[in-house]
Design a protein around this motif. Sequence first.
Motif, PDB file in Angstrom:
ATOM      1  N   UNK A   1       5.637  -6.596 -10.554  1.00 18.25           N
ATOM      2  CA  UNK A   1       5.212  -7.399 -10.033  1.00 18.25           C
ATOM      3  C   UNK A   1       5.122  -9.130 -10.820  1.00 18.25           C
ATOM      4  N   UNK A   2       5.308  -9.649 -10.294  1.00 14.68           N
ATOM      5  CA  UNK A   2       5.098 -11.139 -10.841  1.00 14.68           C
ATOM      6  C   UNK A   2       4.260 -11.399 -11.913  1.00 14.68           C
ATOM      7  N   UNK A   3       3.178 -10.870 -11.509  1.00 10.72           N
ATOM      8  CA  UNK A   3       2.407 -10.919 -13.815  1.00 10.72           C
ATOM      9  C   UNK A   3       2.815  -9.689 -14.033  1.00 10.72           C
TER      10      UNK A   3
ATOM     11  N   UNK B   1      -4.975  -4.945  -2.335  1.00 10.68           N
ATOM     12  CA  UNK B   1      -4.870  -3.716  -2.130  1.00 10.68           C
ATOM     13  C   UNK B   1      -3.302  -3.750  -1.312  1.00 10.68           C
ATOM     14  N   UNK B   2      -2.559  -4.746  -1.097  1.00  7.74           N
ATOM     15  CA  UNK B   2      -1.110  -4.654  -0.599  1.00  7.74           C
ATOM     16  C   UNK B   2      -0.966  -4.392  -1.078  1.00  7.74           C
ATOM     17  N   UNK B   3      -0.560  -5.356  -2.382  1.00  6.51           N
ATOM     18  CA  UNK B   3      -0.030  -5.462  -3.685  1.00  6.51           C
ATOM     19  C   UNK B   3       0.087  -3.913  -3.945  1.00  6.51           C
ATOM     20  N   UNK B   4      -0.796  -3.911  -4.268  1.00  2.00           N
ATOM     21  CA  UNK B   4      -0.703  -2.022  -5.134  1.00  2.00           C
ATOM     22  C   UNK B   4      -0.306  -0.554  -3.587  1.00  2.00           C
ATOM     23  N   UNK B   5      -0.570  -1.269  -2.331  1.00  7.00           N
ATOM     24  CA  UNK B   5       0.139   0.026  -1.333  1.00  7.00           C
ATOM     25  C   UNK B   5       1.379  -0.565  -2.094  1.00  7.00           C
ATOM     26  N   UNK B   6       2.199  -1.488  -1.862  1.00  6.41           N
ATOM     27  CA  UNK B   6       3.329  -1.564  -1.740  1.00  6.41           C
ATOM     28  C   UNK B   6       3.862  -1.290  -3.197  1.00  6.41           C
ATOM     29  N   UNK B   7       3.106  -0.832  -4.125  1.00 10.79           N
ATOM     30  CA  UNK B   7       4.166  -1.103  -5.613  1.00 10.79           C
ATOM     31  C   UNK B   7       3.712   0.892  -5.369  1.00 10.79           C
TER      32      UNK B   7
ATOM     33  N   UNK C   1      -1.797  -9.549  -8.364  1.00  8.22           N
ATOM     34  CA  UNK C   1      -1.230  -8.158  -8.609  1.00  8.22           C
ATOM     35  C   UNK C   1      -2.957  -7.343  -8.460  1.00  8.22           C
ATOM     36  N   UNK C   2      -3.958  -7.687  -7.552  1.00 11.95           N
ATOM     37  CA  UNK C   2      -4.928  -7.017  -7.618  1.00 11.95           C
ATOM     38  C   UNK C   2      -5.332  -6.574  -6.193  1.00 11.95           C
TER      39      UNK C   2
END
Length: 97
Positions: A70-72, A30-36, A27-28
């Motif tokens: 997210x999973x978290x 950059x890839x996950x943040x951009x996807x979200x 969750x931290x």
Amino acid sequence: MAGTGWQARAACHDTDPELFFPATDDDTSLTMARARIAIAPLCQGCPVATECLRWALDTGQDHGLWAATTPTDRRAIRRAMGTPATAPDDIAPKDAA
């Protein structure tokens, strides 16, 4: 995301599924943040976001973004609900036709 029932009515039904499964579930990152950020507008206006999240929780989805969670996020929701962090393998998807 193709499918039947609630999935066919999802705002993302014709969106590339890769967008919902970034290279990392951290969750931290950059890839996950951009996807979200990319899927947030789809999920916010989705008529079946509740069903999407419920399915992800019920089936123990540990990867990807479901209803902009997210999973978290989903692990925290499961803990708050008093359910196991992951669902048993024998739970089949619930399709609200």
